[in-house]
Design a protein around this motif. Structure first.
Motif, PDB file in Angstrom:
ATOM      1  N   GLN A 158      20.114 -11.942 -18.116  1.00  0.00           N
ATOM      2  CA  GLN A 158      20.645 -11.292 -16.919  1.00  0.00           C
ATOM      3  C   GLN A 158      20.193  -9.832 -16.826  1.00  0.00           C
ATOM      4  N   THR A 159      20.174  -9.135 -17.942  1.00  0.00           N
ATOM      5  CA  THR A 159      19.714  -7.746 -17.951  1.00  0.00           C
ATOM      6  C   THR A 159      18.236  -7.674 -17.591  1.00  0.00           C
ATOM      7  N   ARG A 160      17.445  -8.577 -18.136  1.00  0.00           N
ATOM      8  CA  ARG A 160      16.014  -8.628 -17.822  1.00  0.00           C
ATOM      9  C   ARG A 160      15.804  -8.855 -16.328  1.00  0.00           C
ATOM     10  N   ILE A 161      16.545  -9.791 -15.760  1.00  0.00           N
ATOM     11  CA  ILE A 161      16.432 -10.090 -14.330  1.00  0.00           C
ATOM     12  C   ILE A 161      16.812  -8.864 -13.501  1.00  0.00           C
ATOM     13  N   GLN A 162      17.851  -8.164 -13.888  1.00  0.00           N
ATOM     14  CA  GLN A 162      18.281  -6.967 -13.159  1.00  0.00           C
ATOM     15  C   GLN A 162      17.215  -5.865 -13.236  1.00  0.00           C
ATOM     16  N   ILE A 163      16.596  -5.714 -14.389  1.00  0.00           N
ATOM     17  CA  ILE A 163      15.535  -4.713 -14.547  1.00  0.00           C
ATOM     18  C   ILE A 163      14.332  -5.083 -13.687  1.00  0.00           C
ATOM     19  N   GLU A 164      13.949  -6.350 -13.707  1.00  0.00           N
ATOM     20  CA  GLU A 164      12.818  -6.788 -12.883  1.00  0.00           C
ATOM     21  C   GLU A 164      13.118  -6.590 -11.393  1.00  0.00           C
ATOM     22  N   ALA A 165      14.323  -6.915 -10.979  1.00  0.00           N
ATOM     23  CA  ALA A 165      14.711  -6.735  -9.573  1.00  0.00           C
ATOM     24  C   ALA A 165      14.678  -5.258  -9.189  1.00  0.00           C
ATOM     25  N   ALA A 207      12.817  -2.934 -10.534  1.00  0.00           N
ATOM     26  CA  ALA A 207      11.409  -2.524 -10.471  1.00  0.00           C
ATOM     27  C   ALA A 207      10.773  -3.015  -9.175  1.00  0.00           C
ATOM     28  N   PHE A 208      11.102  -4.229  -8.745  1.00  0.00           N
ATOM     29  CA  PHE A 208      10.581  -4.742  -7.476  1.00  0.00           C
ATOM     30  C   PHE A 208      11.075  -3.884  -6.312  1.00  0.00           C
ATOM     31  N   ARG A 209      12.361  -3.556  -6.304  1.00  0.00           N
ATOM     32  CA  ARG A 209      12.895  -2.719  -5.226  1.00  0.00           C
ATOM     33  C   ARG A 209      12.209  -1.360  -5.199  1.00  0.00           C
ATOM     34  N   ARG A 210      11.885  -0.815  -6.363  1.00  0.00           N
ATOM     35  CA  ARG A 210      11.182   0.475  -6.428  1.00  0.00           C
ATOM     36  C   ARG A 210       9.767   0.341  -5.882  1.00  0.00           C
ATOM     37  N   LEU A 211       9.080  -0.746  -6.207  1.00  0.00           N
ATOM     38  CA  LEU A 211       7.750  -1.003  -5.645  1.00  0.00           C
ATOM     39  C   LEU A 211       7.837  -1.125  -4.128  1.00  0.00           C
ATOM     40  N   GLN A 212       8.825  -1.859  -3.663  1.00  0.00           N
ATOM     41  CA  GLN A 212       9.027  -2.020  -2.222  1.00  0.00           C
ATOM     42  C   GLN A 212       9.266  -0.659  -1.562  1.00  0.00           C
ATOM     43  N   GLN A 213      10.120   0.151  -2.126  1.00  0.00           N
ATOM     44  CA  GLN A 213      10.381   1.487  -1.576  1.00  0.00           C
ATOM     45  C   GLN A 213       9.110   2.323  -1.567  1.00  0.00           C
ATOM     46  N   HIS A 214       8.369   2.261  -2.638  1.00  0.00           N
ATOM     47  CA  HIS A 214       7.135   3.044  -2.738  1.00  0.00           C
ATOM     48  C   HIS A 214       6.159   2.653  -1.627  1.00  0.00           C
ATOM     49  N   LEU A 215       5.971   1.351  -1.434  1.00  0.00           N
ATOM     50  CA  LEU A 215       5.014   0.880  -0.439  1.00  0.00           C
ATOM     51  C   LEU A 215       5.495   1.077   0.994  1.00  0.00           C
ATOM     52  N   MET A 216       6.808   1.003   1.199  1.00  0.00           N
ATOM     53  CA  MET A 216       7.331   1.060   2.565  1.00  0.00           C
ATOM     54  C   MET A 216       7.718   2.469   2.995  1.00  0.00           C
ATOM     55  N   GLN A 217       8.268   3.263   2.099  1.00  0.00           N
ATOM     56  CA  GLN A 217       8.765   4.581   2.477  1.00  0.00           C
ATOM     57  C   GLN A 217       7.880   5.709   1.974  1.00  0.00           C
ATOM     58  N   ASP A 218       7.461   5.627   0.725  1.00  0.00           N
ATOM     59  CA  ASP A 218       6.686   6.720   0.141  1.00  0.00           C
ATOM     60  C   ASP A 218       5.223   6.688   0.563  1.00  0.00           C
ATOM     61  N   ARG A 219       4.642   5.491   0.708  1.00  0.00           N
ATOM     62  CA  ARG A 219       3.204   5.377   1.000  1.00  0.00           C
ATOM     63  C   ARG A 219       2.900   4.370   2.113  1.00  0.00           C
ATOM     64  N   PRO A 220       3.551   4.494   3.270  1.00  0.00           N
ATOM     65  CA  PRO A 220       3.210   3.577   4.355  1.00  0.00           C
ATOM     66  C   PRO A 220       1.792   3.801   4.876  1.00  0.00           C
ATOM     67  N   ASP A 221       1.190   4.932   4.503  1.00  0.00           N
ATOM     68  CA  ASP A 221      -0.177   5.239   4.914  1.00  0.00           C
ATOM     69  C   ASP A 221      -1.217   4.375   4.216  1.00  0.00           C
ATOM     70  N   VAL A 222      -0.871   3.822   3.069  1.00  0.00           N
ATOM     71  CA  VAL A 222      -1.810   2.959   2.355  1.00  0.00           C
ATOM     72  C   VAL A 222      -1.897   1.633   3.107  1.00  0.00           C
ATOM     73  N   GLN A 223      -3.086   1.305   3.530  1.00  0.00           N
ATOM     74  CA  GLN A 223      -3.294   0.124   4.352  1.00  0.00           C
ATOM     75  C   GLN A 223      -3.286  -1.152   3.512  1.00  0.00           C
ATOM     76  N   ASN A 224      -2.776  -2.241   4.107  1.00  0.00           N
ATOM     77  CA  ASN A 224      -2.750  -3.520   3.409  1.00  0.00           C
ATOM     78  C   ASN A 224      -4.142  -3.948   2.955  1.00  0.00           C
ATOM     79  N   ILE A 225      -5.152  -3.719   3.781  1.00  0.00           N
ATOM     80  CA  ILE A 225      -6.502  -4.140   3.396  1.00  0.00           C
ATOM     81  C   ILE A 225      -6.970  -3.373   2.157  1.00  0.00           C
ATOM     82  N   ASP A 226      -6.585  -2.105   2.032  1.00  0.00           N
ATOM     83  CA  ASP A 226      -6.958  -1.341   0.844  1.00  0.00           C
ATOM     84  C   ASP A 226      -6.241  -1.883  -0.391  1.00  0.00           C
TER      85      ASP A 226
END
Length: 98
Positions: free
Chosen positions: A4-11, A13-32
């Protein structure tokens, strides 16, 4: 570490990746992302849909994209995505042959 702890850590990390791609770096294009990493935001949304299906939950392509993007995909695309350049398209073709 328990499962359960592993799953929470992975989740988290995924939310942080999502935030990074959506809020911090929306300028990075999907094709790149596709050219450099072999996946993009749409892939992540598809993987969410596939993971749900493995658990017997139906989401669907567009609802999964809306979950990932935090808005309809077309809205995000209109706000953030640019047309791919000839160089980006050529790199995509080279990176994704076969």
């Amino acid at each position: 570490m328990d499962e359960q702890t592993r799953i929470q850590i992975e989740a988290a990390a995924f939310r942080r990746l999502q935030q990074h791609l959506m809020q911090d770096r929306p300028d990075v294009q999907n094709i790149d992302l596709m050219n450099l990493a072999g996946f993009c935001r749409n892939c992540l949304a598809r993987w969410m849909d596939e993971a749900a299906a493995e658990m017997g939950v139906t989401i669907g392509k567009e609802p999964a994209r809306e979950m990932f993007y935090g808005m309809p995909y077309e809205t995000w695309r209109a706000q953030n995505q640019t047309d791919a350049s000839p160089a980006q398209l050529a790199a995509f073709e080279k990176a994704h042959q076969g």
